[in-house]
Design a protein around this motif. Structure first.
Motif, PDB file in Angstrom:
ATOM      1  N   ARG A   1       0.938  -1.131   0.031  1.00 21.74           N
ATOM      2  CA  ARG A   1       0.074   0.105  -0.073  1.00 21.74           C
ATOM      3  C   ARG A   1       0.987   1.193   0.007  1.00 21.74           C
ATOM      4  O   ARG A   1       0.514   2.257  -0.692  1.00 21.74           O
ATOM      5  N   THR A   2       2.179   1.195   0.904  1.00 21.41           N
ATOM      6  CA  THR A   2       2.759   2.233   0.889  1.00 21.41           C
ATOM      7  C   THR A   2       3.691   2.538  -0.662  1.00 21.41           C
ATOM      8  O   THR A   2       3.624   3.837  -1.034  1.00 21.41           O
ATOM      9  N   ALA A   3       4.131   1.418  -1.275  1.00 24.95           N
ATOM     10  CA  ALA A   3       4.689   1.750  -2.449  1.00 24.95           C
ATOM     11  C   ALA A   3       3.550   2.144  -3.568  1.00 24.95           C
ATOM     12  O   ALA A   3       3.888   3.115  -4.498  1.00 24.95           O
ATOM     13  N   VAL A   4       2.536   1.731  -3.426  1.00 30.71           N
ATOM     14  CA  VAL A   4       1.300   2.063  -4.514  1.00 30.71           C
ATOM     15  C   VAL A   4       0.866   3.694  -4.183  1.00 30.71           C
ATOM     16  O   VAL A   4       0.756   4.413  -5.044  1.00 30.71           O
ATOM     17  N   ALA A   5       0.956   3.962  -3.017  1.00 27.88           N
ATOM     18  CA  ALA A   5       0.863   5.692  -2.486  1.00 27.88           C
ATOM     19  C   ALA A   5       1.867   6.335  -3.171  1.00 27.88           C
ATOM     20  O   ALA A   5       1.771   7.539  -3.749  1.00 27.88           O
ATOM     21  N   ASP A   6       3.111   5.897  -3.019  1.00 29.25           N
ATOM     22  CA  ASP A   6       4.169   6.819  -3.387  1.00 29.25           C
ATOM     23  C   ASP A   6       3.992   7.084  -4.953  1.00 29.25           C
ATOM     24  O   ASP A   6       4.864   8.065  -5.670  1.00 29.25           O
ATOM     25  N   ALA A   7       3.722   5.963  -5.720  1.00 30.83           N
ATOM     26  CA  ALA A   7       3.454   6.045  -7.088  1.00 30.83           C
ATOM     27  C   ALA A   7       2.131   6.937  -7.390  1.00 30.83           C
ATOM     28  O   ALA A   7       1.810   6.675  -8.770  1.00 30.83           O
ATOM     29  N   ASN A   8       1.542   7.383  -6.534  1.00 28.66           N
ATOM     30  CA  ASN A   8       0.308   8.102  -6.660  1.00 28.66           C
ATOM     31  C   ASN A   8      -0.931   7.101  -7.116  1.00 28.66           C
ATOM     32  O   ASN A   8      -1.632   7.755  -7.881  1.00 28.66           O
ATOM     33  N   LEU A   9      -0.988   6.073  -6.702  1.00 25.41           N
ATOM     34  CA  LEU A   9      -1.898   5.009  -7.179  1.00 25.41           C
ATOM     35  C   LEU A   9      -2.530   4.646  -5.691  1.00 25.41           C
ATOM     36  O   LEU A   9      -2.128   5.056  -4.652  1.00 25.41           O
ATOM     37  N   THR A  10      -3.574   3.794  -6.150  1.00 28.27           N
ATOM     38  CA  THR A  10      -4.331   3.072  -4.744  1.00 28.27           C
ATOM     39  C   THR A  10      -4.724   1.997  -5.011  1.00 28.27           C
ATOM     40  O   THR A  10      -4.706   1.305  -6.471  1.00 28.27           O
ATOM     41  N   THR A  11      -4.609   1.055  -4.001  1.00 30.38           N
ATOM     42  CA  THR A  11      -5.076  -0.383  -4.171  1.00 30.38           C
ATOM     43  C   THR A  11      -6.454  -0.407  -4.280  1.00 30.38           C
ATOM     44  O   THR A  11      -7.381   0.438  -3.622  1.00 30.38           O
ATOM     45  N   THR A  12      -7.089  -1.619  -4.876  1.00 28.16           N
ATOM     46  CA  THR A  12      -8.561  -1.975  -4.864  1.00 28.16           C
ATOM     47  C   THR A  12      -8.548  -3.290  -4.217  1.00 28.16           C
ATOM     48  O   THR A  12      -8.004  -4.204  -4.373  1.00 28.16           O
ATOM     49  N   VAL A  13      -9.779  -3.238  -3.600  1.00 30.60           N
ATOM     50  CA  VAL A  13     -10.292  -4.453  -3.204  1.00 30.60           C
ATOM     51  C   VAL A  13     -11.426  -5.263  -3.652  1.00 30.60           C
ATOM     52  O   VAL A  13     -12.218  -4.476  -4.066  1.00 30.60           O
ATOM     53  N   SER A  14     -11.260  -6.381  -4.088  1.00 29.55           N
ATOM     54  CA  SER A  14     -12.039  -7.126  -5.289  1.00 29.55           C
ATOM     55  C   SER A  14     -13.468  -7.674  -4.436  1.00 29.55           C
ATOM     56  O   SER A  14     -13.375  -7.534  -2.953  1.00 29.55           O
ATOM     57  N   SER A  15     -14.552  -7.830  -5.156  1.00 29.52           N
ATOM     58  CA  SER A  15     -15.482  -8.723  -4.485  1.00 29.52           C
ATOM     59  C   SER A  15     -14.959 -10.011  -4.339  1.00 29.52           C
ATOM     60  O   SER A  15     -13.781 -10.310  -4.970  1.00 29.52           O
ATOM     61  N   ASP A  16     -15.931 -10.909  -3.358  1.00 30.14           N
ATOM     62  CA  ASP A  16     -15.251 -12.280  -3.267  1.00 30.14           C
ATOM     63  C   ASP A  16     -15.430 -12.839  -4.605  1.00 30.14           C
ATOM     64  O   ASP A  16     -16.352 -12.814  -5.485  1.00 30.14           O
ATOM     65  N   PHE A  17     -14.540 -14.127  -4.809  1.00 29.36           N
ATOM     66  CA  PHE A  17     -14.699 -14.921  -6.034  1.00 29.36           C
ATOM     67  C   PHE A  17     -14.103 -16.072  -5.578  1.00 29.36           C
ATOM     68  O   PHE A  17     -13.671 -16.385  -4.627  1.00 29.36           O
ATOM     69  N   VAL A  18     -14.220 -17.241  -6.696  1.00 28.97           N
ATOM     70  CA  VAL A  18     -13.663 -18.640  -6.282  1.00 28.97           C
ATOM     71  C   VAL A  18     -12.701 -18.918  -7.367  1.00 28.97           C
ATOM     72  O   VAL A  18     -12.292 -18.091  -8.350  1.00 28.97           O
ATOM     73  N   ARG A  19     -11.586 -19.757  -6.837  1.00 34.32           N
ATOM     74  CA  ARG A  19     -10.546 -20.037  -7.737  1.00 34.32           C
ATOM     75  C   ARG A  19     -10.694 -20.536  -8.843  1.00 34.32           C
ATOM     76  O   ARG A  19      -9.715 -20.241  -9.628  1.00 34.32           O
ATOM     77  N   ASP A  20     -11.429 -21.281  -9.296  1.00 41.09           N
ATOM     78  CA  ASP A  20     -11.699 -21.732 -10.536  1.00 41.09           C
ATOM     79  C   ASP A  20     -12.314 -20.668 -11.508  1.00 41.09           C
ATOM     80  O   ASP A  20     -12.354 -20.853 -12.816  1.00 41.09           O
ATOM     81  N   GLY A  21     -12.830 -19.453 -10.974  1.00 38.52           N
ATOM     82  CA  GLY A  21     -13.027 -18.417 -11.939  1.00 38.52           C
ATOM     83  C   GLY A  21     -11.876 -17.188 -11.888  1.00 38.52           C
ATOM     84  O   GLY A  21     -10.829 -17.702 -11.722  1.00 38.52           O
ATOM     85  N   TYR A  22     -12.307 -16.085 -11.886  1.00 39.95           N
ATOM     86  CA  TYR A  22     -11.308 -14.915 -11.235  1.00 39.95           C
ATOM     87  C   TYR A  22     -12.117 -13.717 -11.235  1.00 39.95           C
ATOM     88  O   TYR A  22     -13.100 -13.529 -11.232  1.00 39.95           O
ATOM     89  N   ALA A  23     -11.418 -12.781 -10.295  1.00 40.82           N
ATOM     90  CA  ALA A  23     -11.832 -11.778  -9.656  1.00 40.82           C
ATOM     91  C   ALA A  23     -12.178 -10.896 -10.905  1.00 40.82           C
ATOM     92  O   ALA A  23     -11.194 -10.281 -11.529  1.00 40.82           O
ATOM     93  N   SER A  24     -13.325 -10.355 -11.371  1.00 40.29           N
ATOM     94  CA  SER A  24     -13.705  -9.621 -12.459  1.00 40.29           C
ATOM     95  C   SER A  24     -12.529  -8.281 -12.459  1.00 40.29           C
ATOM     96  O   SER A  24     -12.128  -7.822 -13.377  1.00 40.29           O
ATOM     97  N   ALA A  25     -12.693  -7.847 -11.168  1.00 43.47           N
ATOM     98  CA  ALA A  25     -12.031  -6.346 -11.100  1.00 43.47           C
ATOM     99  C   ALA A  25     -10.396  -6.664 -11.226  1.00 43.47           C
ATOM    100  O   ALA A  25      -9.854  -6.095 -11.551  1.00 43.47           O
ATOM    101  N   LEU A  26      -9.931  -7.746 -10.726  1.00 45.23           N
ATOM    102  CA  LEU A  26      -8.726  -8.322 -10.947  1.00 45.23           C
ATOM    103  C   LEU A  26      -8.188  -8.508 -12.347  1.00 45.23           C
ATOM    104  O   LEU A  26      -6.886  -7.930 -12.641  1.00 45.23           O
ATOM    105  N   GLY A  27      -9.000  -8.908 -13.193  1.00 43.77           N
ATOM    106  CA  GLY A  27      -8.680  -8.914 -14.452  1.00 43.77           C
ATOM    107  C   GLY A  27      -8.031 -10.623 -14.838  1.00 43.77           C
ATOM    108  O   GLY A  27      -8.167 -11.546 -14.034  1.00 43.77           O
ATOM    109  N   PRO A  28      -8.200 -10.661 -16.178  1.00 43.44           N
ATOM    110  CA  PRO A  28      -7.833 -12.154 -16.663  1.00 43.44           C
ATOM    111  C   PRO A  28      -6.210 -12.531 -16.403  1.00 43.44           C
ATOM    112  O   PRO A  28      -5.497 -12.547 -17.151  1.00 43.44           O
ATOM    113  N   VAL A  29      -6.026 -13.015 -15.187  1.00 44.04           N
ATOM    114  CA  VAL A  29      -4.677 -13.409 -14.770  1.00 44.04           C
ATOM    115  C   VAL A  29      -4.164 -14.589 -15.572  1.00 44.04           C
ATOM    116  O   VAL A  29      -5.135 -15.502 -15.764  1.00 44.04           O
ATOM    117  N   VAL A  30      -3.070 -14.469 -16.170  1.00 38.14           N
ATOM    118  CA  VAL A  30      -2.543 -15.761 -16.833  1.00 38.14           C
ATOM    119  C   VAL A  30      -2.262 -16.794 -15.769  1.00 38.14           C
ATOM    120  O   VAL A  30      -1.510 -16.610 -14.732  1.00 38.14           O
TER     121      VAL A  30
END
Length: 697
Positions: free
Chosen positions: A581-610
């Motif tokens: 969180r500190t490193a993200v703030a230093d880059a003038n960005l913010t972290t996001t907390v996803s809604s809950d998800f299951v491992r065989d899918g993916y968090a829609s906010a997280l994106g299509p992780v390879v």
């Protein structure tokens, strides 16, 4: 002889599942197993021996006995051309069954890939191995058995008519299909003798269910290439250098322009006139197609069987069945002696999930309708159609209820998850819907039947005249059609605007040369004749022609590098959630907390992780991870993230899912066992399997 045992003591449904696996009595398991077999065991020679090209069609015609197997001193089997034909037909039939059972279409190219001569030989060898096992186990399926199976699969005579038509299109007659079905049934029974030992434990089922359904929450920061690409500095010199280095990426493939005549069946359909007499005549001759199945009006008291815990013993599970059975029997005795069924049902039934009801008739005892969510009051379920009853309550319930008389109270029926006490209140016999109700459907069917002869006549005319009229324009005039011209299209395009999907026409179009014309091409809905008007060889264009594409590609590549560097810079500083969180703030960005998800899918906010599933399986809580998004080679972005929380699924939900998970896990084990059996049997036979040299590598 392989037989099914008849009769079984009452046991808990989940225990029954595993018992049925051992005894091969679970139809649901068999269906799931068959689907797995089609793509895992059928081409098992691919798994163990690879795709082996060689020989070709010429070799298969030249060699009458492509392989031999010596199972024992007096047991020598030869693979003949007939066996290869049967292997081909069996594979096609199994893929067709897969499509019918799952609704999933199989790529025809994938089917053809397993039709190479050596692959068919290996398939035939596997079939002989299963036949040999069937012989050893005393398994025999007769042609009568196959006929009964076909009749059960296609009970309606019209379905059997469509089947015969489909077989003809595949070059098969019905007798050949019966023979192949017998082979397939016997082979499947042999496989099941191996698969029957596959048994998934409740603990394994819990681990799998927990893995799939654990609710996860991630905290992350994302670096999208699309955010960095517009900021990339672009100059003429940089673009020229990039184009020179990557010129082949901008190659324009072989392209062509076609002239064509296209006639669609749908266009003929609009010219068809349907009279009232046509409609009446078709309806009277096909009334069974518009028949409504029988239905019964019922009240029901359902006593649920307590779901097991994963660590529960089989005795405890059996006890849960017995407890529910005793309770159901006590309630049945009360209503059988005259106590009001509706009153007892209101207080006793445990049913919370209802089948579809045909009507919303009001229950006179409770003033509720069968559509009311509170239909547990009085146990009134309204009218239930026979096919819905089979799906929802099973064959035993359906047989007992539909064979009962109005007013009968049926003793407790074990439907797997519960015991059901049913009172039959009324019946609706199977009836043919009135013509006025189905008129629109009949009209459309008559149009189809009237259009088909017109379409066949058009095909005959086009085929006849295309052989005597070489000029496309004159052919169009002679057949009252129009010549059209495509835009420039890629030569091997699977879709051409104006013509549509190319499909089976692809081979005919790909061999055309400039000025050349195809024969008449036809499928179920189109007649097509194509002439190649112009061709344009593949070439690398001057940069000015593709400057916009070059700039887009350059920005994307450099933007990807910038996004990667930014993500790596943050990841390098982050060892814990707080430092992230500190490193993200230093880059003038913010972290996001996803809604809950299951491992065989993916968090829609997280994106299509390879490789998301494998990545998350190895990720510990609060472990900082950097992942690519989208494509592994050319990611659309990067994400730095960690798992912020985990919530285990409930044991109650797990118990409800057991009837799906246990067969699925057992199927996986069964597939492994059957693959291992084929592998070990081939290894044991060794050089006693002799493949003709014309097919060897």
């Amino acid at each position: 002889m392989f037989t099914h045992s008849a009769g079984q003591n009452p046991r808990h449904p989940w225990s029954q599942i595993t018992a049925m696996l051992r005894q091969l009595r679970s139809e649901k398991f068999k269906k799931v197993l068959l689907i797995g077999l089609l793509f895992i065991v059928v081409p098992s020679f691919v798994v163990f021996y690879g795709w082996q090209g060689g020989g070709g069609a010429e070799a298969s015609e030249a060699v009458s006995k492509p392989a031999k197997i010596k199972f024992g001193p007096m047991d020598k089997v030869e693979i003949t051309a007939t066996d290869l034909s049967n292997a081909r037909r069996m594979l096609r039939m199994k893929y067709n069954n897969y499509e019918r059972m799952t609704g999933n279409q199989v790529d025809p190219a994938a089917i053809e890939k397993i039709m190479e001569p050596l692959d068919l030989i290996n398939a035939a060898i596997d079939q002989k191995i299963w036949e040999n096992l069937a012989h050893e186990k005393g398994i025999y399926v007769s042609l009568d058995d196959a006929m009964r199976d076909i009749t059960a699969q296609f009970p309606d005579p019209r379905q059997r008519g469509f089947l015969v038509q489909n077989l003809m299109e595949q070059g098969l007659n019905f007798d050949q299909f019966v023979f192949l079905t017998r082979m397939s049934m016997q082979e499947d029974l042999a496989r099941q003798t191996i698969a029957s030992s596959a048994r998934a434990s409740f603990f394994e089922a819990w681990l799998e269910y927990a893995r799939r359904n654990e609710k996860l929450v991630a905290e992350f920061v994302r670096f999208n290439v699309s955010d960095f690409a517009p900021k990339v500095e672009v100059t003429d010199e940089k673009l020229a250098a990039y184009f020179k280095e990557n010129a082949e990426e901008f190659t324009i493939p072989d392209q062509v322009k076609f002239r064509y005549i296209l006639a669609n069946k749908g266009d003929l359909r609009t010219s068809v006139t349907v009279t009232d007499d046509d409609v009446t005549s078709y309806y009277n001759g096909n009334q069974d197609a518009y028949r409504v199945p029988p239905a019964v009006e019922v009240r029901q008291i359902l006593i649920n069987i307590a779901a097991p815990r994963p660590d529960e013993s089989e005795d405890a599970q059996t006890s849960a069945v017995q407890v529910a059975q005793v309770q159901a029997r006590e309630i049945y005795n009360r209503v059988a002696k005259g106590e009001d069924f509706a009153t007892v049902a209101t207080s006793a039934t445990q049913e919370t999930f209802f089948p579809p009801r045909q009507t919303a008739k009001q229950d006179p005892a409770t003033s509720l309708t069968a559509e009311d969510p509170n239909t547990t009051a009085g146990g009134y379920l309204g009218f239930i159609a026979e096919n819905d009853a089979k799906t929802f309550y099973g064959d035993d319930w359906t047989s007992a209820v539909f064979n009962a008389q109005e007013g009968d109270i049926i003793a407790p029926l074990n439907i797997g998850r519960a015991f059901a006490i049913v009172r039959v209140m009324g019946r609706k016999e199977s009836v043919v819907q009135p013509l006025d109700t189905v008129r629109n459907m009949v009209v459309e069917r008559v149009k189809d039947e009237k259009t088909q002869p017109l379409f066949e006549a058009l095909k005959d005319e086009m085929e006849e005249k295309s052989t005597s009229i070489p000029d496309l324009a004159k052919l169009a005039e002679a057949t009252s059609q129009t010549v059209k011209t495509t835009e420039k299209v890629n030569k091997n395009s699977e879709f051409i605007p104006g013509i549509g999907l190319i499909g089976n026409f692809q081979d005919a179009l790909s061999i055309l040369e400039r000025g050349g014309r195809s024969d008449m091409l036809a499928d179920d809905n189109r007649v097509l004749i194509v002439e190649l008007q112009e061709d344009f060889p593949s070439h690398i264009p001057p940069m000015d022609e593709v400057r916009a594409e070059v700039e887009r590609s350059y920005r994307e590549k450099m933007g990807r590098e910038d996004a990667r560097k930014a993500a790596e810079a943050v990841k390098a500083k982050a060892t814990t959630p707080d430092t992230l969180r500190t490193a993200v703030a230093d880059a003038n960005l913010t972290t996001t907390v996803s809604s809950d998800f299951v491992r065989d899918g993916y968090a829609s906010a997280l994106g299509p992780v390879v490789d998301f599933s494998s990545t998350i399986d190895g990720l510990k809580d609060n472990q900082i991870e950097m992942s690519s998004l989208g494509d592994k080679e050319n990611p659309t972005g990067f994400v730095v993230w960690f798992i912020a929380s985990r919530t285990a699924p409930s044991r109650a939900d797990y118990a409800k899912a057991l009837d799906k998970i246990v067969p699925e896990l057992s199927m996986r084990k069964a597939n492994v066992l059957m693959q291992e059996y084929l592998r070990d049997r081939r290894k044991e036979l060794g050089d006693r399997i002799e493949i003709h040299k014309a097919y060897r590598k």
